[in-house]
Design an enzyme around this catalytic site. Structure first.
Site, PDB file in Angstrom:
ATOM      1  N   SER A  96     -41.120 -33.196  14.027  1.00 27.79           N
ATOM      2  CA  SER A  96     -40.281 -33.252  14.588  1.00 27.79           C
ATOM      3  C   SER A  96     -39.229 -32.116  14.399  1.00 27.79           C
ATOM      4  O   SER A  96     -39.827 -31.356  14.252  1.00 27.79           O
ATOM      5  CB  SER A  96     -39.028 -35.137  15.010  1.00 27.79           C
ATOM      6  OG  SER A  96     -38.654 -34.626  15.513  1.00 27.79           O
ATOM      7  N   ASP A 141     -45.623 -38.257  23.997  1.00 25.20           N
ATOM      8  CA  ASP A 141     -43.889 -37.598  23.344  1.00 25.20           C
ATOM      9  C   ASP A 141     -43.223 -37.502  24.735  1.00 25.20           C
ATOM     10  O   ASP A 141     -43.348 -37.148  25.869  1.00 25.20           O
ATOM     11  CB  ASP A 141     -44.742 -36.653  23.006  1.00 25.20           C
ATOM     12  CG  ASP A 141     -43.292 -36.326  21.530  1.00 25.20           C
ATOM     13  OD1 ASP A 141     -42.245 -36.255  21.917  1.00 25.20           O
ATOM     14  OD2 ASP A 141     -43.444 -35.842  20.364  1.00 25.20           O
ATOM     15  N   HIS A 174     -43.886 -40.312  19.692  1.00 27.78           N
ATOM     16  CA  HIS A 174     -42.984 -39.102  18.982  1.00 27.78           C
ATOM     17  C   HIS A 174     -43.344 -39.645  17.823  1.00 27.78           C
ATOM     18  O   HIS A 174     -42.651 -40.650  17.721  1.00 27.78           O
ATOM     19  CB  HIS A 174     -42.024 -38.849  19.864  1.00 27.78           C
ATOM     20  CG  HIS A 174     -41.449 -37.413  18.575  1.00 27.78           C
ATOM     21  ND1 HIS A 174     -41.739 -36.270  19.003  1.00 27.78           N
ATOM     22  CD2 HIS A 174     -40.579 -37.778  17.878  1.00 27.78           C
ATOM     23  CE1 HIS A 174     -40.798 -35.702  18.166  1.00 27.78           C
ATOM     24  NE2 HIS A 174     -39.743 -36.275  17.467  1.00 27.78           N
TER      25      HIS A 174
END
Length: 337
Positions: A172, A274, A304
């Site tokens: 991330s 995502d 995600h």
């Protein structure tokens, strides 16, 4: 009567900001998920094939790292282990290197990849806005260089690390950190015995000020939704900056041209569902157009940071399968570089 401190900002479940600038990161989301955001103590005995140590790398600043050492290390110098330098995610505002979600993931990666993992603790926003996390991350690389040169001491690394095979990995917002550290390392005159053998951004938070189609249409999850993206970046970026900032939009006009960067080989990992897939893929295509060595690993049907969610891995066969495939892809990339 004591006046109650007024909350001025929040990311529900994750953090609350108060008028005096203090931040409360006590988890207030579903109680059954709390364990994933709790710290795991280091243990120098081997548990499930991995020992864990926390090391202060700079006493003045308090910077530190967590080291994962796999068991059954070959004795021959020729069989020394690659080093994975990890940067945690959390939108630059939450999480720590010792959280269970990272412990659960990186103990397994250290064991499967037969590699030493060094996970950097990064300062958090809004108390420490960007580029603070980038400075801490690059300082971790500089500490590795000092150990490789014999200027700093760390027995596990001195005895077992192959400093010619250092890989950057981050999830991330940690994926953003990977790119920035690789970029800075490419500008450095001398990394000493350290060679960056590869970079592995996993689901990086690459965005633009204008929302992409995927950001508008993909499913929102507890790990990432549109409000979280907006709030974390508003708290994390320098005051007055937009999402077009080079640290969140490295393929944008404000960022250094990708063509001019000296970067190691890249394994670029994305998830099919995502929220920020479109801008991630824009970066990937820009890297290809700039003739950079970049491979793409797509996790089908996943959202995600799915691989950090132990509850989903334990209950959903598809998530477990894609997590195994992601870890196998990362392991293969490390072994071939």
């Amino acid at each position: 009567m004591v006046r109650q401190m007024q909350m001025v900002d929040e990311v529900p479940g994750w953090l609350r900001v108060y008028e005096d600038g203090s931040v409360d990161r006590t988890w207030t989301g579903p109680p059954e998920a709390k364990f994933m955001a709790e710290p795991v103590a280091p243990h120098e005995e081997f548990i499930d094939g991995v020992a864990v140590r926390d090391v202060v790398t700079d006493r003045k600043s308090g910077r530190r790292v967590r080291i994962y050492l796999p068991e059954d290390i070959p004795e021959a110098d020729s069989a020394k282990l690659p080093v994975i330098l990890h940067f945690h995610g959390g939108g630059f505002c939450i999480s720590q290197a010792d959280w269970f979600m990272y412990y659960n993931t990186y103990t397994k990666l250290a064991a499967s990849a037969r590699a030493i993992c060094v996970s950097a603790y990064l300062r958090l926003a809004p108390e420490n806005r960007l580029p603070a996390a980038m400075e801490d991350a690059y300082a971790a690389l500089e500490w590795l260089i000092s150990v490789a040169r014999g200027e700093s001491r760390e027995p596990w690394l001195e005895e077992h690390a192959d400093f010619s095979r250092v890989f950057l990995i981050g999830d991330s917002s940690g994926g953003n950190v990977v790119h920035e550290v690789a970029r800075r390392a490419g500008e450095a005159e001398d990394l000493g015995p350290v060679r960056l053998a590869g970079a592995i951004p996993i689901h990086p938070g690459f965005v633009r000020a204008e929302r992409s189609q995927s950001e508008l249409e993909q499913p929102e999850t507890p790990f990432l939704n549109r409000a979280m993206v907006d709030k974390f970046l508003s708290l994390g970026l320098p005051e007055g900056a937009t999402r077009d900032h080079p640290l969140t939009c490295p393929m944008g006009r404000a960022a250094p041209a990708l063509e001019g960067l000296r970067l190691p080989p890249v394994l670029f990992c994305v998830a099919e569902k995502d929220l920020v897939l479109d801008t991630e893929m824009e970066f990937y295509k820009a890297m290809k157009a700039a003739n950079k060595e970049v491979e793409l690993l797509v996790s089908r049907g996943m959202t995600h940071s799915f691989y950090l969610n132990k509850m989903a891995i334990d209950t959903d066969p598809a998530t477990a399968e894609e997590t195994d495939r992601l870890m196998a892809g990362v392991t293969e990339f490390i072994k071939k570089h």
